[in-house]
Design a protein around this motif. Structure first.
Motif, short mmCIF file in Angstrom:
data_model
loop_
_atom_site.label_atom_id
_atom_site.label_comp_id
_atom_site.label_asym_id
_atom_site.label_seq_id
_atom_site.Cartn_x
_atom_site.Cartn_y
_atom_site.Cartn_z
N THR A 1 -5.06 2.23 -1.56
CA THR A 1 -4.36 3.02 -1.90
C THR A 1 -4.01 2.93 -0.17
O THR A 1 -2.85 3.32 0.31
CB THR A 1 -4.22 4.36 -1.91
OG1 THR A 1 -4.94 5.47 -1.13
CG2 THR A 1 -3.91 4.82 -4.06
N GLY B 1 -3.34 -2.86 1.11
CA GLY B 1 -4.41 -1.90 -0.05
C GLY B 1 -5.43 -3.54 0.18
O GLY B 1 -5.68 -4.67 0.57
N HIS C 1 -1.59 -3.09 -7.91
CA HIS C 1 -2.67 -2.63 -7.91
C HIS C 1 -2.85 -2.05 -9.82
O HIS C 1 -4.11 -2.40 -10.23
CB HIS C 1 -2.59 -0.72 -7.59
CG HIS C 1 -3.85 -0.40 -7.33
ND1 HIS C 1 -4.14 0.67 -7.04
CD2 HIS C 1 -5.07 -0.82 -8.20
CE1 HIS C 1 -5.72 2.14 -7.08
NE2 HIS C 1 -5.47 0.75 -7.88
#
Length: 309
Positions: free
Chosen positions: A73, A77, A274
Motif C-alpha cells: 500500500t 508499492g 496489487h
C-alpha cells in the motif's frame, strides 16, 4: 460335416463380447480422466500466469522474488516476496519436524505391533482428526499453544512460526499415518516370515525388512503431509502473527504466501497491480508445490527401480 453351435457356446461368446466392450469403455474413461487431470493442471497454470502478467511486467519477477520488503500500500508499492517464501518454509519445516517422526512411528505401531481392537480404535481417532476443520485447530492453538510458547520460551508474543508449524504438523499427522500404514500393510507377509525364519525379532524385522520395503509409500506420505502443510491457510493466519518481515528464526512472527493471499485478496482492486501481484504469489506457490511433487516422483521411481533389482 459341420456341427451346429450350441446355445451355451453362443451365450459364452455373448458374455465375452460384452466383457470386452465394458473393458474398452472403462479403459477409455480412465484414459479420458488422466488427460482431464493434465488439462486442468495446465489450465490452472495458464490462469495464474495470465493474471500475474501485469505484476511481472510492472514490478519485475526477479525484483519480487528477491525483494525483502512487502509494503503493497506504499507509494510506490513494494512487493518483495522473499519474507513470504521464507515464512512459508519456516512454518513448513517445523510442521515436517512434528508430523514425520510422530506419523511414521504411529503407522509402524498400528501396522506391526498393535492388536486388532487397538488398531480399529486408533484408525477411528485418526479419521476423526483428519475431519476436524482447520479453524478448530487454529482456535485450540490460540487458546492453548500461543500462551504456552510465549511463557515457555520467554517471548514477547506466542504468535510465531514455531506455533503455526506445530499446529500444521498436528494437522498433517493423520495424512502421514494413513498412507504410511497402508504402505506397511501392503508389504508381503512372506518377507516377514522369511525374516523371522532367519532368527530376527519382530523389531529387527520391522526396521530391517518392513520399513525399507515400504519406504516408497512412506516417502509419498511425507510428501503429501508436506503438501498439506505448505498449502494450509486458516491456521497460519490465526497463529503466525502475519508479520511480513524477513524472519531469522522460528521464534519470530512470520507471514506465509497462503496467508498473504487470503488476508489481502478481499481488499484489493480487481485487475490492479496489487491484485496481479497476489496472483504472482500464487504462481510461485504453485511452482514450488509442483517442483516438490516432481522431485518426489523422481525419487519414488528411483526407489522402485532399486527394489526391482
Amino acid at each position: 460335416m459341420t456341427t451346429p453351435s450350441t446355445p451355451s457356446s453362443g451365450r459364452r461368446l455373448g458374455r465375452t463380447t460384452t466383457r470386452r466392450a465394458a473393458e474398452a469403455v472403462v479403459r477409455a474413461i480412465i484414459y479420458l480422466c488422466g488427460w482431464m487431470a493434465i488439462i486442468i493442471l495446465g489450465a490452472i497454470a495458464v490462469f495464474l500466469m495470465w493474471n500475474s502478467l501485469r505484476a511481472v511486467q510492472e514490478a519485475g519477477l526477479v525484483t519480487m522474488l528477491t525483494g525483502t520488503a512487502w509494503y503493497p500500500t506504499s507509494s510506490p508499492g513494494k512487493f518483495g516476496m522473499l519474507p513470504l517464501i521464507l515464512g512459508s518454509l519456516f512454518v513448513t519445516g517445523v510442521a515436517l519436524a512434528v508430523c514425520v517422526p510422530v506419523g511414521v512411528a504411529a503407522a509402524v505401531f498400528i501396522s506391526e505391533f498393535s492388536g486388532r481392537l487397538v488398531k480399529e480404535v486408533m484408525k477411528s481417532i485418526i479419521e476423526f482428526m483428519a475431519a476436524v476443520p482447520s479453524v478448530v485447530y487454529g482456535l485450540i492453538g490460540v487458546a492453548v499453544l500461543i500462551p504456552f510458547v510465549r511463557q515457555f520460551f520467554g517471548l514477547d508474543t506466542g504468535m510465531t512460526a514455531l506455533t503455526g508449524g506445530i499446529v500444521l504438523g498436528i494437522m498433517s499427522i493423520p495424512t502421514v499415518i494413513s498412507i504410511s500404514e497402508d504402505a506397511l500393510h501392503a508389504v508381503p507377509a512372506e518377507l516377514r516370515q522369511g525374516s523371522a525364519a532367519l532368527g530376527n525379532t519382530r523389531w529387527q524385522t520391522t526396521f530391517k525388512v518392513t520399513i525399507p520395503a515400504a519406504s516408497s509409500g512412506i516417502f509419498a506420505a511425507v510428501m503429501l503431509g508436506l503438501g498439506r502443510a505448505i498449502g494450509e491457510t486458516m491456521a497460519v493466519l490465526m497463529l503466525t502473527g502475519n508479520a511480513a518481515v524477513m524472519p531469522t528464526s522460528i521464534f519470530e512472527s512470520v507471514r506465509t504466501m497462503t496467508g498473504t493471499i487470503a488476508a489481502e485478496m478481499g481488499e484489493v482492486v480487481q485487475g490492479g497491480l496489487h491484485y496481479s501481484v497476489l496472483f504472482a504469489v500464487g504462481l510461485v506457490l504453485f511452482t514450488i508445490t509442483f517442483a516438490i511433487n516432481l522431485a518426489a516422483d523422481l525419487v519414488l521411481e528411483r526407489q522402485r527401480k532399486r527394489w526391482r533389482r
